[in-house]
Design an enzyme around this catalytic site. Structure first.
Site, short mmCIF file in Angstrom:
data_model
loop_
_atom_site.label_atom_id
_atom_site.label_comp_id
_atom_site.label_asym_id
_atom_site.label_seq_id
_atom_site.Cartn_x
_atom_site.Cartn_y
_atom_site.Cartn_z
NE ARG A 151 -7.07 75.67 -9.95
CZ ARG A 151 -7.64 76.29 -8.12
NH1 ARG A 151 -6.27 76.54 -7.26
NH2 ARG A 151 -8.59 74.82 -7.72
CE LYS A 201 -7.45 80.94 -19.40
NZ LYS A 201 -8.10 79.57 -20.57
CG PHE A 246 -0.67 80.93 -8.18
CD1 PHE A 246 -1.82 79.31 -8.37
CD2 PHE A 246 0.15 80.47 -9.53
CE1 PHE A 246 -1.88 78.96 -9.11
CE2 PHE A 246 -0.24 79.67 -10.17
CZ PHE A 246 -1.79 79.04 -10.02
CB CYS A 257 -3.10 77.16 -19.16
SG CYS A 257 -4.95 76.38 -19.68
NE ARG A 325 -2.46 69.41 -23.34
CZ ARG A 325 -3.43 69.79 -23.17
NH1 ARG A 325 -3.75 70.52 -24.13
NH2 ARG A 325 -4.11 69.60 -22.32
#
Ligand code: UDX
Length: 424
Positions: A151, A201, A246, A257, A325
């Site tokens: 992260r 992933k 989370f 990501c 981003r």
């Protein structure tokens, strides 16, 4: 047996973190990049990106002689393990572009030492390991997929304290060599085939993004029908099958990501004529969430957005990074600017060029503003001087999209705090 020597190709965010951390673990590491200015900067001990702890590891690595940077492809001929940490930007279809990876492999394939392991580290489309094998076209060099789960903002910590190390390879010996690079670190070891490693992933990021879309929907439900999202997430997070991390609602998920990986997985499914409504909906729900945030801003500004002044704290996509981003803050600013609302923004680290907003000190941004929107959970904002905020704002109202300001503390200064999904 001597420790394997490592070459990291690409010194971007992932490559640089890996290079610095492997040197910290006692490996001889060379970082290879085509950008001469960047290599010079890194060789002088300066990191071009903001990442807590990275500067210290960089300096220590250079001083110990274990870490060096170069533009010379000769470094490829001596390394036992070659990590490919190259950018794979999304194509308009959502599929990652692997042309940079291909050029690098074509460039270095002849130089690679016999027996070397070539490792894909940055996220690559499913099945890339097969492409890489074809581009390499060398029976004596072995392919390994070893995805990163770092992260931004805690990349060094995450690298040195992994939950798991995933190593996917059809060659058991090469897999064991790559696995051995992590011997000093905790976490589960997962050995599997390369495609499963690549999918792990994507699956992790798509799952986490879906979890956030879900939690943001809960916040929207609470905003409309009542209830406190904090109580609800605590109530579900104590169920160990759900897990309690989370689960914090925010302005919507962003970064380099999640948007790219979820879109990449959905594009892959589409290209295989597969329906994946859960994954597609996570993206759609995140878009709806941005709409909800704008509705909340409109409501709390209390007058037409055209000509209104909004102070925005936070530009980075989350705290601890200068990365903007796919930052929700930028999305919000764009939507406000489209309605001729004036935005003044502040961020402790992130900077953006352009005329979307004027960037300034966090308190100056509040001057005469109709609303203060908190978009990024920096500690500087959490610990803000609320008396000063109250004195500067035109209307004493805060929309705290990160839930970091105590409404009781703010009320002592005459400020009203609205937070997503929380009663006020
Ligand atoms: C992510 C993954 O976590 C990491 O494992 C992967 O390898 C790279 O992508 P990163 O993009 O750095 O890492 O950000 P992360 O901390 O995961 O946050 C992603 C987004 O979710 C951010 O926009 C963040 O603000 C948001 N978020 C996260 C929430 O809104 N609430 C939360 O509770 C957690």
């Amino acid at each position: 047996m001597s420790k394997p020597s490592i070459l990291v190709v690409g010194t971007g965010y992932v490559g640089l973190t890996c290079a610095a951390c492997f040197a910290n673990q006692g490996f001889k590491v060379t970082g290879l990049d085509i950008d001469e200015a960047k290599v010079d900067l890194l060789s002088s001990g300066t990191s071009p990106i903001f990442e807590p702890g990275l500067d210290e590891l960089l300096t220590a690595g250079l001083e110990s002689g274990l870490l060096e940077f170069t533009t010379s492809s000769e470094a490829a001929s001596t390394a036992d393990v070659v990590f490919l940490c190259l950018p794979t930007p999304p194509l308009p279809t959502g599929t990652p572009d692997i042309s940079i990876l291909r050029s690098a492999i074509v460039q270095y394939r002849e130089s690679l030492k016999s027996g070397a392991a070539v490792v894909t580290k940055s996220t690559v489309p499913l099945g890339t390991s097969k492409d890489v094998a074809a581009w390499l076209d060398r029976d004596d060099v072995h392919l390994v997929s070893n995805p990163e789960f770092l992260r931004e903002g805690s990349a060094i910590h995450d690298f040195l304290n992994p939950d798991r190390v995933v190593v996917g390879s059809l060659n058991h010996d090469a897999a064991l060599v790559v696995q051995s690079l992590y011997d000093g670190l905790p976490g589960e070891r997962i050995l599997c085939d390369p495609l499963s490693a690549e999918l792990i992933k994507y699956a992790a990021n798509a799952f986490l993004a879906t979890k956030l879309s879900f939690v943001n929907e809960l916040a929207r439900i609470c905003d409309e029908v009542g209830g406190d999202v904090d109580a609800v997430t605590h109530g579900i997070g104590t169920d160990h099958r759900i897990a309690d991390s989370f689960l914090t609602p925010g302005p919507g998920w962003g970064g380099s990501c999640f948007p790219k990986d979820v879109a990449g997985l959905a594009a892959l499914a589409r290209s295989s004529r597969l329906r994946v409504p859960v994954i597609e909906s996570a993206v759609e729900s995140n878009r709806d969430h941005f709409d909800h945030v704008i509705t909340q801003i409109r409501k709390h500004v209390g007058k037409p957005l055209q000509g209104a002044n909004v102070a925005m704290w936070g530009i980075a996509f989350k705290a601890g990074t200068d990365d903007t981003r796919s930052s929700p803050a930028l999305d919000i600013a764009e939507r406000l600017a489209a309605e001729q609302c004036q935005v003044r923004a502040a961020d402790p680290v992130a900077k953006v060029d352009g005329n979307l907003f004027t960037q300034m000190d966090m308190y100056d941004a509040c001057d005469a503003a109709d609303l203060l929107v908190i978009a990024t959970e920096w500690n500087e904002f959490r610990d803000a001087d609320l008396a000063q905020v109250a004195a500067r704002l035109g209307q004493p109202t805060i929309l705290d999209l990160r839930g970091i300001i105590s409404s009781e503390a703010a009320a002592e200064h005459g400020l009203t705090v609205h937070a997503l999904g929380r009663p006020h």
